[in-house]
Design an enzyme around this catalytic site. Sequence first.
Site, mmCIF file in Angstrom:
data_model
loop_
_atom_site.group_PDB
_atom_site.id
_atom_site.type_symbol
_atom_site.label_atom_id
_atom_site.label_comp_id
_atom_site.label_asym_id
_atom_site.label_seq_id
_atom_site.Cartn_x
_atom_site.Cartn_y
_atom_site.Cartn_z
ATOM 1 N N CYS A 97 -12.648 -10.263 12.796
ATOM 2 C CA CYS A 97 -12.669 -9.530 11.520
ATOM 3 C C CYS A 97 -13.929 -9.926 10.744
ATOM 4 O O CYS A 97 -14.604 -9.090 10.147
ATOM 5 C CB CYS A 97 -11.438 -9.865 10.681
ATOM 6 S SG CYS A 97 -9.859 -9.676 11.521
ATOM 7 N N CYS A 100 -17.561 -8.238 11.093
ATOM 8 C CA CYS A 100 -17.899 -7.043 10.313
ATOM 9 C C CYS A 100 -17.758 -7.279 8.807
ATOM 10 O O CYS A 100 -18.586 -6.841 8.023
ATOM 11 C CB CYS A 100 -16.995 -5.880 10.693
ATOM 12 S SG CYS A 100 -17.279 -5.236 12.358
ATOM 13 N N HIS A 101 -16.670 -7.961 8.422
ATOM 14 C CA HIS A 101 -16.324 -8.035 6.993
ATOM 15 C C HIS A 101 -16.857 -9.275 6.288
ATOM 16 O O HIS A 101 -16.745 -9.380 5.064
ATOM 17 C CB HIS A 101 -14.799 -7.995 6.818
ATOM 18 C CG HIS A 101 -14.171 -6.717 7.273
ATOM 19 N ND1 HIS A 101 -14.237 -5.555 6.540
ATOM 20 C CD2 HIS A 101 -13.461 -6.401 8.387
ATOM 21 C CE1 HIS A 101 -13.579 -4.583 7.181
ATOM 22 N NE2 HIS A 101 -13.106 -5.076 8.307
ATOM 23 N N CYS A 135 -8.065 -1.329 12.576
ATOM 24 C CA CYS A 135 -9.272 -2.099 12.879
ATOM 25 C C CYS A 135 -9.148 -2.785 14.234
ATOM 26 O O CYS A 135 -10.081 -2.783 15.031
ATOM 27 C CB CYS A 135 -9.494 -3.168 11.806
ATOM 28 S SG CYS A 135 -10.848 -2.791 10.693
ATOM 29 N N ARG A 239 11.835 -5.475 3.688
ATOM 30 C CA ARG A 239 12.644 -5.734 2.495
ATOM 31 C C ARG A 239 13.324 -4.447 2.011
ATOM 32 O O ARG A 239 14.496 -4.449 1.654
ATOM 33 C CB ARG A 239 11.770 -6.328 1.389
ATOM 34 C CG ARG A 239 12.573 -6.826 0.205
ATOM 35 C CD ARG A 239 13.379 -8.070 0.597
ATOM 36 N NE ARG A 239 14.283 -8.492 -0.472
ATOM 37 C CZ ARG A 239 15.490 -7.979 -0.678
ATOM 38 N NH1 ARG A 239 15.922 -7.005 0.113
ATOM 39 N NH2 ARG A 239 16.251 -8.424 -1.644
ATOM 40 N N CYS A 243 17.418 -3.620 1.668
ATOM 41 C CA CYS A 243 18.046 -3.071 0.466
ATOM 42 C C CYS A 243 18.828 -1.811 0.798
ATOM 43 O O CYS A 243 19.967 -1.648 0.373
ATOM 44 C CB CYS A 243 16.968 -2.717 -0.573
ATOM 45 S SG CYS A 243 16.827 -3.923 -1.898
#
Lengths: 282, 109, 138
Positions: A97, A100-101, A135, A239, A243
């Site tokens: 990651c 590129c970032h 990605c 989550r 619920c």
Amino acid sequence: MTMSTLKTAACGLALLAAPLAANAEDLVVNGEIEMITETEPAAHLDGAVPTVRSGWTFRASETQQLQMDDFENPAMIDADNGMSAWNTAEGAEGKSCADCHGAMEDSMGMVRATYPKWNEEAGEVRNIQMQVDDCRVNQMGAEPYGLDSRPMLAMEAAISSVGRGQVVDVAIDGPAAETWEMGKELYYTRFGQLDLSCASCHELNYDNYIRADHLSQGQINGFPTYRLKNARLNGTHSRFRGCIRDTRAETFAVGSEEFLALELYVASRGNGLTVEGPAVRN
Amino acid sequence: MADNVTPRVRVPRDAAAGDTITIKTLISHPMESGQRKDSDGNTIPRSIINRFTCDFNGESVMEMILEPAISTNPFIEFQAVVPESGTFAFTWYDDDGSVYEESKDIAVS
Amino acid sequence: MSFSRRETILMALGAAAATALPMQARAAIEDAIAAFTDGAEPGEGGITLTAPEIAENGNTVPVEVSAPGAASITILAAGNPTPDVATFNFGPLAGAQAASTRIRLAGTQDVIAIAKMEDGSFVQASQEVKVTIGGCGG
């Protein structure tokens, strides 16, 4: 769920009077990240609640404290793993990651506060997890993590952690408006044999108790969240699933169009709070 | 060995001779109690960290015996006296025979 | 009126807790205390047990024990399937005979801490921790 719980819930939520909110001291993480745990509701909430409150304000002080120091927050173990994965090359392209970032702290600081977000190129609203797997598959040539999987939640926790303290500000207009409207409709739709909508508990009855559970506003600024209940990170969609299941309904799937819309809508109800993920909750 | 076992330790970098310092440790571990059943009704076997030790320059600070009633990701906070510069050694012992170690140096002035 | 050691220990645990416990659990906690004290009867004072009155979740209950001058401290949970929780043995470089950890409690029950002092005597402290049962919890 026990029979007595059902009975209690079924006869119109027999709610106990709420005691005063637990020690409402300020949430400052590591002595430096100042959180906004109570704020004015955004205009689009149309006065549905007088004050927007982070889930942190509904927790007992022992639980609150776990989030105030990264060392004591067990979720930070996963966030550290996510940070390592960020810097590790994977897949056919041999890229990480970070290739590129750049450093996560430098490039990802505003991500958690603004997602789910319209992706112009893809022509769809995406959440962080969808973006990460996109990605991985298309840029890195790696296997997708899978939504709400452990490595995915670790990555999301890391990305969220570098954005802690940023004010949540998801866009609900323009191309995201349609998704947001769908999410809003879902929020107010009653589901299941117990005939409950999100609003039944989290808008009309927050701060009251369902048996011993202190109902929060159901804000998601603290996700992914380490829950004491299962002692691991929990994703937003999982989550939601829990619920809706508890209303005794068939639930939507993690990653479904419905839950993505609901994620955008619920995130927008927390506009003005700060990013807390990975938070610690009950 | 349980997956992804990562020990974390917080010790001050420096202290004055004879100071009492606070040490915090957290290790990622499921601490499977042996009391739970899987979806088929079979008991999930116990798998826990059963012992933890902290030594400073070879001398004992603290030993802890852990039982299945210790929470997932065991957290331990305690205090130590540091007479001189040296190294804290932390060791966690797993039911399956694995041993996890961590060490931290402290400079004493 | 005289009491056996068994009865005395039970009374020390508190009548309410004792009557609430099934016979098996009573025997287990009593055995666990006797195993640590070698049958000696713990006194009071000189030991502090800090735990929440109400635990939001029984999976993670923070507890702290402190007994200045103790050689070791054990923590027991009277209402757990097995009462042993943890034992701390302090070395010469311990900065205080105190420690904090996070424990599991199967329900509302007494948490008991017993310290073995340097002179071989024992002191005990106990506190009831109420563990809440959720209504839904997703």
